[in-house]
Design an enzyme around this catalytic site. Structure first.
Site, PDB file in Angstrom:
ATOM      1  N   HIS A 158      82.000  97.956  60.502  1.00  0.00           N
ATOM      2  CA  HIS A 158      82.814  98.016  61.728  1.00  0.00           C
ATOM      3  C   HIS A 158      83.754  99.226  61.749  1.00  0.00           C
ATOM      4  O   HIS A 158      84.501  99.406  62.715  1.00  0.00           O
ATOM      5  CB  HIS A 158      83.633  96.733  61.903  1.00  0.00           C
ATOM      6  CG  HIS A 158      82.804  95.498  62.097  1.00  0.00           C
ATOM      7  ND1 HIS A 158      81.794  95.422  63.030  1.00  0.00           N
ATOM      8  CD2 HIS A 158      82.834  94.284  61.463  1.00  0.00           C
ATOM      9  CE1 HIS A 158      81.227  94.215  62.975  1.00  0.00           C
ATOM     10  NE2 HIS A 158      81.827  93.513  62.028  1.00  0.00           N
ATOM     11  N   ASP A 193      73.740  92.233  59.152  1.00  0.00           N
ATOM     12  CA  ASP A 193      74.865  91.312  59.311  1.00  0.00           C
ATOM     13  C   ASP A 193      74.775  90.619  60.671  1.00  0.00           C
ATOM     14  O   ASP A 193      74.192  91.152  61.616  1.00  0.00           O
ATOM     15  CB  ASP A 193      76.186  92.087  59.214  1.00  0.00           C
ATOM     16  CG  ASP A 193      77.394  91.170  59.204  1.00  0.00           C
ATOM     17  OD1 ASP A 193      77.653  90.555  58.161  1.00  0.00           O
ATOM     18  OD2 ASP A 193      78.073  91.056  60.250  1.00  0.00           O
ATOM     19  N   HIS A 195      77.012  90.294  62.786  1.00  0.00           N
ATOM     20  CA  HIS A 195      77.720  91.098  63.791  1.00  0.00           C
ATOM     21  C   HIS A 195      77.083  92.488  63.904  1.00  0.00           C
ATOM     22  O   HIS A 195      76.616  93.049  62.913  1.00  0.00           O
ATOM     23  CB  HIS A 195      79.195  91.262  63.413  1.00  0.00           C
ATOM     24  CG  HIS A 195      79.942  89.979  63.307  1.00  0.00           C
ATOM     25  ND1 HIS A 195      80.253  89.407  62.088  1.00  0.00           N
ATOM     26  CD2 HIS A 195      80.425  89.150  64.257  1.00  0.00           C
ATOM     27  CE1 HIS A 195      80.919  88.273  62.311  1.00  0.00           C
ATOM     28  NE2 HIS A 195      81.028  88.095  63.605  1.00  0.00           N
TER      29      HIS A 195
END
Lengths: 267, 267
Positions: A158, A193, A195
């Site tokens: 991220h 993942d 996300h």
């Protein structure tokens, strides 16, 4: 299989996490390192500590302002009267028009995309060694290993070039990919993942030299919301070098739609 | 002097305010309306309620997505399990690359720049009538009055075209300026609040038809941090039509530097 991990990666020990307007306990705890290590060892990984590749490979991907921020912000934040024990942002710029701020509060908002990446005293050291583990794994591949595991916690996908978010500070796989590229390889990043890997996408979005692929839950109603849709395919020279495969929430391992999509992409 | 105020402007009654990583009581309270009214009446203002100019003049300045968000988000937010009583964002996009999100949490981050603009059940109604007060004052100027006072609370100058922030939701002075412009006038906005009017600047940044001037405390170490510096002069056709006069904190009414700067600008 070779595997890398440094005990200093446990020094990041976040307490808080703000979501849906309320303050919760942060789930990204140091014990994740031990859980992952146990599982990896059961699968045949043999861990060793990473070598120290220094700041060069990290600074090849992340901006100087951002690295200075990560290294110094906790000390500066702690000097503010009434400030929280961890650095949590409360204002965010529209980055299309923002000037770079001098204040600690302003810089926190500039460099932290959300309230899920609190910075405490040990954050930098842990993030630094997490990146070094990724670099050592890349080095083993360069030296001839076919597959190597880096236990990079804190995680990285991220984190953008100058922006932390979602428990991530340094983009470990991006740092390793950039380093492999500079050593003559042609890396791809496959992100599995739950996300979307928005930081990784953002870093390589306009580049054709690193293919980025992310399988993840549909961001329509799932973090990171703003990124991870199928229409985000890269831009400029990078157009076509970013592939988002957003899956309905609850998709299991037996899903059959994926290979077809991948074949269409390759064909 | 004529003055405008609607009692519904008190319906926005925010409780929370997150700053420096901690949750504080929100200082932007309904009683500000009564304090300001008392002061204005002592200075000779005669208040009357505004006319309802409808959504047209508001939609001339703010995006459809943003207005739908302001009107509906509190109801949607309240349906989320464990959500706070007020809408407070926890993730913010880098708006250069973001896709518009569908989820309530994502939209809160897209449309709320900071944690200082919580949205509760009465927020939309209060913001709507605050803008109507500004429009009625503009209407009185169009009808011949030389000076009119609009008591526009909730305030507006931190609100961009699609972004709330700093206790602001609708950009009242911007809405009035746009409306005056469409009625053949050539408005300017002079902002004397202690904070920089970043929303107003952002809305008119690339436009030459509305001059925006803001006097404020130096944003180097003061909200809104990312905007309000002298080098922000407008862009494209708007270059030169935005003037920021950042003053050292603690500057009093007797400061002498200002008129010189203004003369240089005009000369």
């Amino acid at each position: 299989m070779k595997a890398y991990l440094d005990p200093r990666q446990e020094h990041h020990d976040p307490k808080h996490f703000m979501a849906n307007g309320t303050r919760l306990q942060n789930p990204e705890q140091p014990r994740r390192v031990r859980v992952l290590r146990t599982g990896a060892e059961a699968a045949g990984c043999r861990f060793e500590p990473p070598a120290d590749h220094g700041m060069g490979p990290i600074a090849a991907l992340h901006s100087p302002e951002y690295l200075t921020f990560l290294r110094t912000i906790h000390t500066r934040w702690a000097r503010m009267p009434g400030a929280s024990d961890e650095v949590i942002p409360n204002i965010h710029p529209d980055r299309r028009t923002a000037s770079y701020p001098r204040s600690a509060v302003g810089q926190a908002g500039f460099h932290q995309a959300d309230t899920a990446c609190p910075i405490s005293a040990g954050t930098w050291e842990a993030a630094y060694w997490s990146a070094q583990s990724a670099l050592s794994a890349a080095g083993a591949v360069l030296a001839g290993d076919r597959a190597v595991y880096a236990l990079s916690r804190p995680p990285g996908h991220h984190a953008f070039g100058d922006l932390a978010g979602g428990f991530c500070f340094l983009n470990n796989s991006g740092i390793a990919a950039e380093w492999l590229l500079r050593h003559g390889r042609r890396p791809a990043i496959l992100d599995v993942d739950v996300h979307h890997g928005n930081g990784t996408q953002g870093i390589f979005y306009d580049r054709a030299d690193v293919l980025t692929v992310s399988l993840h839950a549909d961001p329509a109603r799932f973090y990171p919301f703003f990124w991870g849709h199928a229409h985000e395919r890269g831009e400029g020279p990078g157009l076509g070098y970013n592939l988002n495969l957003a899956l309905p929430r609850g998709t299991g391992n037996g899903a059959t739609g994926l290979p077809q999509v991948l074949v269409q992409k390759g064909g």
